[in-house]
Design an enzyme around this catalytic site. Structure first.
Site, PDB file in Angstrom:
ATOM      1  CB  SER A  64      -0.957   0.017   1.197  1.00 17.76           C
ATOM      2  OG  SER A  64      -2.051  -0.835   0.963  1.00 17.76           O
ATOM      3  CE  LYS A  67      -4.567   1.971  -0.610  1.00 18.41           C
ATOM      4  NZ  LYS A  67      -3.951   0.711  -0.180  1.00 18.41           N
ATOM      5  CB  SER A 119      -4.312   1.821   3.813  1.00 16.12           C
ATOM      6  OG  SER A 119      -3.476   1.365   2.773  1.00 16.12           O
ATOM      7  CE  LYS A 227      -1.252   4.272   2.679  1.00 15.66           C
ATOM      8  NZ  LYS A 227      -1.300   3.046   3.479  1.00 15.66           N
TER       9      LYS A 227
END
Length: 375
Positions: A64, A67, A119, A227
């Site tokens: 993820s 992203k 997320s 992140k």
């Protein structure tokens, strides 16, 4: 205060400024890092100087943290058109989610909040399909941006980071992306928050509180983003950014079972080895000749201070290249850009700072001009 006079008789309009040499005593070697990560990198956010690396150019699944690219593209688009996207069945996704429902409508910026906080794979699909018409078309935008940023070992397939054989990146490439992303103020404002409220366009007045998955914001003093990621194939992936005493560092770990502690160790290592040094000061002054003005010169100064993050013990050489015209004509307004100072580090240009006029200069009065001509 530093004040320099620029002669109008100089032979060219590009003027060489002072040579600055900075040398610090060599420090004792830093202890070797023991990380759980399969691949890792730590770099300076100033200029991308790598402070530590471990298999940093090895392509791996990234989960993820993908992203980040999705968010950057969405927010850059939103600067001119923060379009409203209505959620449809084709935008549904497995895995982590904002739990968007068919018919929900949100702006790109609000979708990015859910994307980065919890997320949301559904938010990623909504952004991709809402902007480009399909995930495939959006992936093309992602790969084009990756090329522009020099991410030479990266290929995106999905906007969310769900596993795919052709979806991969490296620790160093992701650090380059993070460095770029953190320069985007709306992005950095979102990822630095521990929780955030998302506002819907429809249903009207609906809000959703989203809590950031990035626990490093609480675990490490100075952490300001960015992140987390996880899939079974990629394992735990983590990108982060931390700042202390003006020094901003970026860390990335891939396939790291103990990523929180890996990042804390990387930052302790990095901050112990680095120091902030000012190369240009906004208090520096230069006198630029003025033709036809009530004064013969106008003071110009750098628009802002410019400092760099240096490794202690470095023998890097800095020089500045002053670029100004021979003269300018009156009238002159305050804060007018009249040139720039380029900063070089070991002959590589690392920055350019504008030079601004500090005060106005009015046109010379007609009677004063006549007196000057008759002398």
């Amino acid at each position: 205060m530093l004040y320099r006079i620029l002669s109008p008789l100089l032979a060219c309009c590009c003027l060489w400024h002072s040579l600055i040499v900075m040398i610090w005593p060599v420090q004792a070697a830093a202890p070797a890092l023991s990380l759980s990560a399969e691949a890792a990198v730590l770099l300076s956010a100033d200029d991308g100087t790598v402070l530590y690396e471990k298999k940093a150019d090895t392509p791996l699944p990234i989960a993820s943290i993908t992203k980040i690219m999705t968010a950057v593209i969405a927010l850059e688009y939103a600067q001119s058109d923060d379009k409203v996207i209505t959620f449809t069945p084709e935008m549904q996704a497995e895995g982590s989610s904002m739990y968007l429902q068919d018919g929900d409508a949100l702006t790109l910026t609000e979708l990015v909040k859910g994307l980065m906080m919890v997320s949301g794979n559904d938010a990623a699909n909504a952004i991709a399909i809402g902007m480009a018409g399909s995930q495939t078309a959006f992936a093309a935008l992602m790969n084009r941006k990756a090329q522009q940023l020099g991410m030479s070992h990266t290929h995106f397939v999905t906007p969310s980071g769900l596993d795919d054989e052709q979806h991969y990146s490296t620790a160093h490439d992701m650090a380059l992306l993070c460095r770029y992303a953190m320069q985007n103020e709306p992005f950095s404002a979102i990822v630095s928050q521990k929780k955030i409220t998302v506002h819907y366009v429809y249903p009207e007045n609906k809000t959703q509180l989203c809590v950031n998955h990035n626990k490093l914001l609480s675990l490490y003093d100075g952490c300001i983003g960015i992140k987390t990621g996880f899939t079974k194939k990629a394992g735990r992936t983590l990108t982060s950014c931390a700042e202390r005493d003006g020094i901003r560092l970026i860390a990335v770990t891939l396939h790291a079972p103990d990523d929180w502690n890996d990042h804390k160790a990387l930052y302790d290592y990095g901050f112990a080895r680095t120091e902030r040094k000012t190369i240009l000061s906004a208090t520096d002054r230069y006198a630029l000749p003025v033709v036809g003005g009530q004064t013969d010169t106008v003071a110009v100064r750098p628009e802002k201070d410019y400092a760099v993050t240096m490794i202690r013990g470095s023998t890097d050489i800095f020089r500045t290249h002053l670029m100004l015209p021979h003269f300018i004509y009156a009238p002159v307004t305050t804060h007018r850009a009249v040139g720039e100072i380029a900063v070089y580090r070991n002959d590589q240009k690392i920055a350019s700072v504008r030079l601004l006029t500090e005060s106005p200069v009015e046109l010379q009065k007609e009677e004063d001009l006549w007196k000057t001509k008759t002398k």
